[in-house]
Design a protein around this motif. Structure first.
Motif, PDB file in Angstrom:
ATOM      1  N   HIS A 260       0.927  -1.151  -0.152  1.00 22.95           N
ATOM      2  CA  HIS A 260       0.035   0.009   0.104  1.00 22.95           C
ATOM      3  C   HIS A 260       0.754   1.102  -0.014  1.00 22.95           C
ATOM      4  CE1 HIS A 260      -3.838  -1.968   0.219  1.00 22.95           C
ATOM      5  NE2 HIS A 260      -3.197  -2.721   1.309  1.00 22.95           N
ATOM      6  N   GLU A 261       0.685   2.160   0.856  1.00 24.72           N
ATOM      7  CA  GLU A 261       1.516   3.337   1.117  1.00 24.72           C
ATOM      8  C   GLU A 261       2.826   2.871   1.720  1.00 24.72           C
ATOM      9  OE1 GLU A 261      -0.329   6.206   3.196  1.00 24.72           O
ATOM     10  OE2 GLU A 261      -1.921   6.815   1.640  1.00 24.72           O
ATOM     11  N   ASP A 262       2.696   1.900   2.354  1.00 22.87           N
ATOM     12  CA  ASP A 262       3.880   1.245   3.158  1.00 22.87           C
ATOM     13  C   ASP A 262       3.723  -0.322   2.770  1.00 22.87           C
ATOM     14  OD1 ASP A 262       5.060   3.600   4.374  1.00 22.87           O
ATOM     15  OD2 ASP A 262       3.616   3.391   6.044  1.00 22.87           O
ATOM     16  N   GLU A 263       4.566  -1.022   2.943  1.00 25.95           N
ATOM     17  CA  GLU A 263       4.448  -2.662   2.780  1.00 25.95           C
ATOM     18  C   GLU A 263       3.713  -3.028   4.121  1.00 25.95           C
ATOM     19  OE1 GLU A 263       7.028  -6.277   0.897  1.00 25.95           O
ATOM     20  OE2 GLU A 263       8.161  -4.746   2.527  1.00 25.95           O
ATOM     21  N   LEU A 264       2.815  -3.897   4.037  1.00 26.66           N
ATOM     22  CA  LEU A 264       2.142  -4.337   5.031  1.00 26.66           C
ATOM     23  C   LEU A 264       2.395  -5.896   5.274  1.00 26.66           C
ATOM     24  CD1 LEU A 264      -1.315  -2.575   4.806  1.00 26.66           C
ATOM     25  CD2 LEU A 264       0.845  -1.710   6.185  1.00 26.66           C
ATOM     26  N   HIS A 265       2.753  -6.390   6.313  1.00 25.81           N
ATOM     27  CA  HIS A 265       2.957  -7.670   6.558  1.00 25.81           C
ATOM     28  C   HIS A 265       2.126  -8.644   7.176  1.00 25.81           C
ATOM     29  CE1 HIS A 265       7.232  -7.404   5.367  1.00 25.81           C
ATOM     30  NE2 HIS A 265       7.105  -5.919   5.765  1.00 25.81           N
ATOM     31  N   TYR A 266       1.476  -9.812   6.497  1.00 32.46           N
ATOM     32  CA  TYR A 266       0.586 -10.906   7.098  1.00 32.46           C
ATOM     33  C   TYR A 266       1.292 -12.173   7.091  1.00 32.46           C
ATOM     34  CZ  TYR A 266      -2.677  -7.065   5.695  1.00 32.46           C
ATOM     35  OH  TYR A 266      -3.289  -5.873   5.484  1.00 32.46           O
ATOM     36  N   MET A 267       0.598 -12.942   7.977  1.00 28.82           N
ATOM     37  CA  MET A 267       0.856 -14.364   8.385  1.00 28.82           C
ATOM     38  C   MET A 267      -0.460 -15.082   8.447  1.00 28.82           C
ATOM     39  SD  MET A 267       4.238 -14.770  10.796  1.00 28.82           S
ATOM     40  CE  MET A 267       5.699 -13.653  10.728  1.00 28.82           C
ATOM     41  N   LEU A 268      -0.416 -16.132   7.415  1.00 28.54           N
ATOM     42  CA  LEU A 268      -1.474 -16.959   7.429  1.00 28.54           C
ATOM     43  C   LEU A 268      -1.285 -18.413   8.344  1.00 28.54           C
ATOM     44  CD1 LEU A 268      -3.459 -17.935   4.389  1.00 28.54           C
ATOM     45  CD2 LEU A 268      -3.015 -19.860   5.947  1.00 28.54           C
ATOM     46  N   LEU A 269      -2.020 -18.590   9.486  1.00 32.70           N
ATOM     47  CA  LEU A 269      -1.885 -19.580  10.142  1.00 32.70           C
ATOM     48  C   LEU A 269      -2.771 -20.597  10.031  1.00 32.70           C
ATOM     49  CD1 LEU A 269      -0.979 -16.942  11.922  1.00 32.70           C
ATOM     50  CD2 LEU A 269      -0.453 -18.451  13.707  1.00 32.70           C
ATOM     51  N   GLU A 270      -2.455 -22.032  10.042  1.00 31.75           N
ATOM     52  CA  GLU A 270      -3.518 -22.970  10.108  1.00 31.75           C
ATOM     53  C   GLU A 270      -3.326 -23.781  11.140  1.00 31.75           C
ATOM     54  OE1 GLU A 270      -4.500 -27.205   7.416  1.00 31.75           O
ATOM     55  OE2 GLU A 270      -2.899 -25.825   6.975  1.00 31.75           O
TER      56      GLU A 270
END
Length: 615
Positions: A85-95
């Protein structure tokens, strides 16, 4: 002694028998390892129910997040991705190991106090699997957070930047390092197809919509279809969703039992036709998506299309979504393509290469228009594989004939989507042993000679038919056979396709014959698919390349100013005489118009004066 000798003679036969049995068992296990379409959909739907997505500060937050979330249950896998986005956003997908554990993690989450209504904000307290991992309280600090234990290190971060696609230069370098054109084809497919994380994210987007309306419609089901699930999707492809309130595409035993029940639900009567009702329902669904669901933005309602859809963007998944409620044929078409891709391992890499080639030539375009679509290209590949002397794919008609009662599928519009789901009943087995590079060359040669002007392509019959109308290209829709898949393709684009496949056949033939390059020469020179693919920026679409220029411009027939225009030199005396006659006629008509206008004005003025005097 005689017994030992007899056993020794029988040993080679026994060894051969064991090898055959092991091979048969391995093949049977491999067949069981390939889930059918309904199993594939069901497995990923359950996987989404066991998963959550957590926004973090960076991939370095993994250890802290893992330790915190492990208190709710056993974490099976963790995958990281980022969204720009304007900044880099980080996500984690947990199963998690079970849906109950994922539900426990969601239930323990708190609402944002700054945005909640109790905190004076205007945020909507919606429960969803999309969360964010905030910093610990000021008094707690980070010292109490342990590092990963030894038994937890085996569950290291599975993927980092899992949705980042290869750019053109990285793909070019990868193909440079291949040892053959066949390896280039395999690498192209493996590194550009939709990966496991991409599929998981799309099923989570579907689950969010499904859970949002589950209170009123507990059997509602949001089903992904199209390139996201048929095995032909590439990284970053859009998500197509069909939302069903009853959640059924087939009749179950429970439905049969309900038919005998004496208790009947009260329901609202539908006072309008089915299409109008669907449009009104989708308008309400669009409002719900826009107002309540986290991550959903840029909602657009396209309700007057042949298939009404809602388009929106999911900012937490960086995903474009098309939601419909009446497109079951698309769902069953995805099943058919999925089965074709499972029949032979060469089908999908070949299709990916043809699509990439068409994109590099400028034959396809992201925006809708007169260009050939990826679905039409896929149909061309499937038809070609049916036309080979040793076919790789069966005709759809053979699959329809082999269908049983359990395979019957009929949409609400009465469209028959019945075909055999078990390929063993079809009895088709390919003996084709051609390599991928040979098939690619044969594809270009086949369509460089195909008569698009007079013949239509039918995957149902597995052969070319007489074209039923004057469309530039006619591909019979496999499920709605009265429709033309390529009706949008213009004559100009059809000609461009014919020219480009001819050029590709000539180029690829020279590449297949020239296999004497050393490894160092392969690294330095463009070869194989690199010569087949042009850089997208160099592809130029020239709309008028097949149209003759005008002999004279229309504006030249009229005087735009009082000054004398420069004389025009006409090559043809006939054209010059025609232009002069047109100019003379135009001047005469203009003169008559001026005279009639003057006469009318004078008459009107005189009449007005007489009327005034009479008063």
């Amino acid at each position: 002694m005689n017994t030992l000798m007899r056993l020794s003679l029988q040993f080679p036969q026994w060894r051969t028998y064991c090898i055959k049995q092991c091979a048969f068992a391995g093949a049977e296990a491999a067949a069981r390892g390939k889930p059918n379409y309904e199993e594939f959909i069901g497995n990923h739907h359950q996987q989404a129910q066991r998963s959550i997505v957590v926004q973090v500060s960076s991939e370095k937050s993994y250890a802290e997040l893992y330790n915190y979330c492990s208190r709710f249950g056993h974490i099976v896998t963790v995958q990281h991705y980022s969204v720009q986005h304007e900044d880099e956003l980080h996500y984690m997908l947990l199963e998690y190991a079970s849906s109950e554990e994922a539900t426990a993690a969601i239930s323990s989450s708190a609402y944002n106090a700054e945005l909640s209504s109790s905190g004076g904000g205007n945020g909507v307290p919606v429960r969803s699997p999309f969360l964010w991992f905030r910093a610990p309280a000021p008094g707690a600090g980070r010292r109490g957070q342990p590092k990963l234990a030894n038994n937890q290190k085996a569950h290291a971060l599975h993927t980092i930047y899992g949705t980042r696609a290869l750019n053109h230069e990285a793909l070019k370098e990868l193909l440079h390092g291949a040892s053959s054109i066949d390896q280039q084809l395999h690498l192209l497919y493996e590194r550009t197809c939709l990966n496991d994380l991409g599929v998981r994210m799309r099923f989570l987007a579907a689950l969010q919509v499904e859970q949002a309306i589950s209170g009123m419609f507990p059997e509602a089901l949001a089903q992904p279809f199209g390139s996201s699930v048929n095995g032909f999707g590439k990284m970053g492809c859009d998500l197509d969703l069909i939302l069903r309130f009853d959640g059924k595409t087939t009749t179950t035993d429970q439905d049969i039992q309900r038919e005998a029940s004496r208790l009947i639900y009260h329901t609202k009567e539908n006072l309008s036709n089915g299409r109008s009702q669907t449009q009104r329902q989708m308008e309400c669904i669009g409002d719900m998506l826009h107002l309540f669901l986290p991550g959903v933005c840029h909602v657009r309602r396209i309700l007057q299309a042949r298939v009404p859809i809602i388009k929106y963007h999911h900012e937490h998944l960086d995903l474009e979504v098309d939601l419909s409620m009446s497109n079951l044929t698309g769902f069953f078409m995805s099943e058919l393509l999925y089965m074709f891709g499972q029949i032979d391992p060469r089908v999908r890499p070949l299709t990916f290469c043809v699509r990439r080639w068409a994109q590099s030539c400028g034959l396809t375009n992201p925006s809708p228009g007169r260009w050939i679509t990826n679905f039409s290209l896929t149909c061309l590949v499937m038809f070609f594989l049916q036309q080979l002397r040793q076919p790789i794919l069966p005709a759809i008609g053979a699959m329809v004939k082999a269908a049983t009662a359990t395979d019957i599928r009929v949409t609400e519009d009465g469209i028959n989507c019945t075909f055999a789901r078990d390929m063993e009943r079809v009895g088709f087995q390919s003996r084709n042993t051609s390599s991928l590079s040979e098939l690619l060359l044969q594809f270009f040669e086949f369509y460089s000679q195909f008569d698009f002007h007079n013949r239509a392509i039918s995957l149902n019959e597995g052969r070319a038919l007489a074209k039923p109308d004057h469309s530039a290209m006619y591909i019979v829709n496999p499920l709605e056979q009265l429709l033309n898949v390529s009706k949008n393709v213009s004559l100009e684009e059809s000609e461009r396709l014919r020219i480009e496949v001819r050029n590709a056949a000539w180029m690829l033939e020279s590449e297949v014959e020239n296999t004497t390059l050393s490894e160092s020469e392969r690294r330095e020179q463009s070869w194989g698919l690199l010569n087949l693919f042009k850089h997208p920026e160099k592809s130029v679409i020239r709309p008028n390349m097949f149209f003759k220029p005008r002999m004279v411009e229309v504006s030249d027939l009229f005087d735009k100013s009082q000054s004398q225009p420069p004389a025009i030199n006409y090559k043809s005396p006939t054209v010059r005489q025609q232009v002069q006659s047109i100019k003379a006629a135009a001047r005469s008509e203009l003169k008559q118009l001026r005279e009639s206008s003057t006469t009318t004005t004078t008459t009107t003025t005189t009449s007005a004066a007489k009327t005034k005097r009479s008063r």
